[in-house]
Design a protein around this motif. Structure first.
Motif, mmCIF file in Angstrom:
data_model
loop_
_atom_site.group_PDB
_atom_site.id
_atom_site.type_symbol
_atom_site.label_atom_id
_atom_site.label_comp_id
_atom_site.label_asym_id
_atom_site.label_seq_id
_atom_site.Cartn_x
_atom_site.Cartn_y
_atom_site.Cartn_z
ATOM 1 N N PRO A 162 63.919 -33.570 7.482
ATOM 2 C CA PRO A 162 62.645 -33.602 8.202
ATOM 3 C C PRO A 162 62.041 -32.204 8.270
ATOM 4 N N PRO A 163 60.769 -32.087 8.655
ATOM 5 C CA PRO A 163 60.113 -30.770 8.676
ATOM 6 C C PRO A 163 60.835 -29.725 9.507
ATOM 7 N N GLU A 164 61.471 -30.140 10.626
ATOM 8 C CA GLU A 164 62.121 -29.151 11.462
ATOM 9 C C GLU A 164 63.463 -28.681 10.879
ATOM 10 N N ASP A 165 63.905 -29.331 9.792
ATOM 11 C CA ASP A 165 65.156 -28.938 9.148
ATOM 12 C C ASP A 165 64.853 -28.780 7.660
ATOM 13 N N PRO A 166 64.255 -27.660 7.264
ATOM 14 C CA PRO A 166 63.729 -27.521 5.895
ATOM 15 C C PRO A 166 64.827 -27.502 4.850
ATOM 16 N N PHE A 167 64.424 -27.699 3.594
ATOM 17 C CA PHE A 167 65.349 -27.619 2.487
ATOM 18 C C PHE A 167 65.937 -26.217 2.404
ATOM 19 N N VAL A 168 67.150 -26.143 1.874
ATOM 20 C CA VAL A 168 67.764 -24.847 1.657
ATOM 21 C C VAL A 168 66.979 -24.121 0.564
ATOM 22 N N PRO A 169 66.654 -22.850 0.750
ATOM 23 C CA PRO A 169 65.895 -22.135 -0.287
ATOM 24 C C PRO A 169 66.575 -22.206 -1.649
ATOM 25 N N ALA A 170 65.775 -22.242 -2.704
ATOM 26 C CA ALA A 170 66.313 -22.331 -4.055
ATOM 27 C C ALA A 170 67.168 -21.107 -4.361
ATOM 28 N N LEU A 220 63.671 -18.385 -11.756
ATOM 29 C CA LEU A 220 63.634 -19.439 -12.769
ATOM 30 C C LEU A 220 62.619 -20.508 -12.396
ATOM 31 N N ALA A 221 62.565 -20.864 -11.100
ATOM 32 C CA ALA A 221 61.582 -21.859 -10.648
ATOM 33 C C ALA A 221 60.171 -21.367 -10.893
ATOM 34 N N ARG A 222 59.927 -20.094 -10.598
ATOM 35 C CA ARG A 222 58.589 -19.534 -10.837
ATOM 36 C C ARG A 222 58.272 -19.479 -12.331
ATOM 37 N N GLY A 223 59.303 -19.223 -13.139
ATOM 38 C CA GLY A 223 59.099 -19.224 -14.585
ATOM 39 C C GLY A 223 58.723 -20.596 -15.114
ATOM 40 N N VAL A 224 59.389 -21.637 -14.598
ATOM 41 C CA VAL A 224 59.051 -23.005 -15.004
ATOM 42 C C VAL A 224 57.634 -23.349 -14.575
ATOM 43 N N TRP A 230 51.345 -25.267 -5.155
ATOM 44 C CA TRP A 230 52.664 -24.624 -5.173
ATOM 45 C C TRP A 230 52.900 -23.829 -3.898
ATOM 46 N N LEU A 231 51.885 -23.110 -3.451
ATOM 47 C CA LEU A 231 52.033 -22.319 -2.229
ATOM 48 C C LEU A 231 52.231 -23.211 -1.015
ATOM 49 N N SER A 232 51.494 -24.316 -0.956
ATOM 50 C CA SER A 232 51.634 -25.236 0.179
ATOM 51 C C SER A 232 53.021 -25.865 0.205
ATOM 52 N N ALA A 233 53.488 -26.300 -0.973
ATOM 53 C CA ALA A 233 54.798 -26.941 -1.043
ATOM 54 C C ALA A 233 55.913 -25.950 -0.713
ATOM 55 N N ARG A 234 55.792 -24.730 -1.196
ATOM 56 C CA ARG A 234 56.817 -23.724 -0.878
ATOM 57 C C ARG A 234 56.821 -23.403 0.607
ATOM 58 N N ARG A 235 55.648 -23.355 1.186
ATOM 59 C CA ARG A 235 55.548 -23.042 2.611
ATOM 60 C C ARG A 235 56.186 -24.141 3.448
ATOM 61 N N ARG A 236 55.962 -25.396 3.089
ATOM 62 C CA ARG A 236 56.442 -26.511 3.899
ATOM 63 C C ARG A 236 57.896 -26.887 3.605
ATOM 64 N N LEU A 237 58.283 -26.833 2.331
ATOM 65 C CA LEU A 237 59.613 -27.292 1.942
ATOM 66 C C LEU A 237 60.640 -26.181 1.873
ATOM 67 N N LYS A 238 60.163 -24.934 1.885
ATOM 68 C CA LYS A 238 61.060 -23.773 1.811
ATOM 69 C C LYS A 238 61.951 -23.824 0.568
ATOM 70 N N ASN A 239 61.423 -24.358 -0.515
ATOM 71 C CA ASN A 239 62.212 -24.491 -1.738
ATOM 72 C C ASN A 239 61.271 -24.394 -2.931
ATOM 73 N N GLU A 240 61.452 -23.350 -3.735
ATOM 74 C CA GLU A 240 60.532 -23.126 -4.841
ATOM 75 C C GLU A 240 60.700 -24.149 -5.960
ATOM 76 N N TRP A 241 61.892 -24.722 -6.098
ATOM 77 C CA TRP A 241 62.085 -25.750 -7.122
ATOM 78 C C TRP A 241 61.305 -27.015 -6.766
ATOM 79 N N MET A 242 61.343 -27.394 -5.494
ATOM 80 C CA MET A 242 60.582 -28.571 -5.079
ATOM 81 C C MET A 242 59.087 -28.333 -5.258
#
Length: 333
Positions: A161-169, A174-178, A275-287
């Motif tokens: 859930p939002p209050e328990d974000p994903f573990v950072p990549a 590599l995620a930014r490269g993809v 990408w910026l919105s998803a990284r901000r909310r999910l705390k995971n650059e791969w997602m």
């Protein structure tokens, strides 16, 4: 009298062995069979592009039907060989690993091949217009397969859930490269398709010709004037002063192709706020990267991109930037 394996009749042992074998095959066999035939079903239409309409019309000739069966048979043989090779490789570190257990483990990742025939089906010309329900089913199936695959590939145990974000990549570079590769790939491919479409005379006076005319006139000091519009000015129908920003670029290469390329690059830039919105909310650059890949693959985006040039299309990235900035609390921006 209790029957033991030693005293059990041979017929009974045979039946038990058959039951055990069938039970094991049933646990991984159906999925393996579907995976095995998928490459053949996907590759045959690619080699016989004119016959792709068979996806929505059952109009294959007898010869083509035999070709499909041959492709499926070759696919099963090749897939089985690959599965066996994986099993033999795994036995080097796991000597007790059985063939069935190895096939089941391989199914856990190879199932993504099921998306191949579905994607080929989506490439049928105008399938989204003639068969919208079928198209929706194919898109939903591909999305589900992709979600499960990435869910497993990223090692996610649950959707947090939002209050328990994903573990950072672990490897953000590599995620930014993809992400960068996806962005550049979309720009290159859709620019090429747009220009190819234009040079094949598939674009029209309404509306590419109109915009080419008015941007040329705007670039030469006549703001939004257009000789193809009643009244001589675009403001008689639309008010889009944003075209003034495009006029300097148009002067560098005053051709309609410039508008098609600018529109493609502008639409592609919508991936940045996403990408910026998803990284901000999910705390995971791969997602975040996966979501941008979905954006690049979105058929509706391709439809807007390939439909001549329209100033309203430029709203897509602007709206996405507005959502991102509002979410960050930057109201002035």
């Amino acid at each position: 009298m209790t029957t033991t394996p030693e005293t059990e009749p041979p017929k009974g042992r045979l039946l038990r062995a058959i039951d055990a074998t069938v039970a094991q095959l049933w646990s991984w066999g159906p999925l393996y069979l579907l995976i095995a035939i998928s490459p053949g079903l996907a590759l045959w239409p690619l080699l016989r592009a004119p016959a792709l309409r068979f996806v929505v019309k059952n109009d294959l000739t007898i010869g083509q039907r035999y070709e499909v069966l041959a492709a499926i048979a070759a696919s099963v043989v090749a897939t089985t060989a690959a599965y066996v090779a994986i099993w033999r490789r795994r036995r080097r570190t796991e000597p007790e690993l059985g063939l069935g257990a190895s096939f089941a483990a391989t199914n856990r990742w190879a199932f993504v091949l099921l998306a191949g025939p579905l994607l080929i089906g989506l490439s049928a010309v105008r399938i989204e217009v003639k068969h919208p329900v079928f198209t929706s089913f194919l898109m939903a199936a591909v999305t589900a397969l992709a979600m499960v695959f990435f869910y497993r590939a990223l090692g996610l145990k649950r959707f947090a859930p939002p209050e328990d974000p994903f573990v950072p990549a672990r490897d953000g570079r590599l995620a930014r490269g993809v992400f960068a590769a996806g962005l550049l790939g979309y720009c290159a491919l859709l620019c090429w398709f747009s220009l190819l479409d234009h040079r094949n005379l598939a674009t029209t006076v309404y509306d590419l010709g109109i915009y080419d005319n008015l941007v040329w006139q705007t670039a030469h000091g006549h703001f939004l004037d257009c000789s193809l519009i009643r009244g001589g000015n675009h403001m008689s129908a639309h008010f889009d002063p944003i075209l003034l920003l495009i006029a300097p670029l148009y002067l560098l290469y005053p051709h309609a192709e410039t508008l098609l390329v600018v529109q493609t690059l502008w639409l592609a830039s919508g991936a940045l706020p996403l990408w910026l919105s998803a990284r901000r909310r999910l705390k995971n650059e791969w997602m975040a990267t996966i979501l941008t890949i979905v954006y690049f693959l979105y058929p509706a985006l391709h439809g807007v991109n390939m439909f001549d040039f329209h100033s309203v299309a430029l709203m897509v990235p602007l709206a996405m930037w507005a959502v991102y900035l509002l979410d960050c609390g930057h109201l002035r921006r």
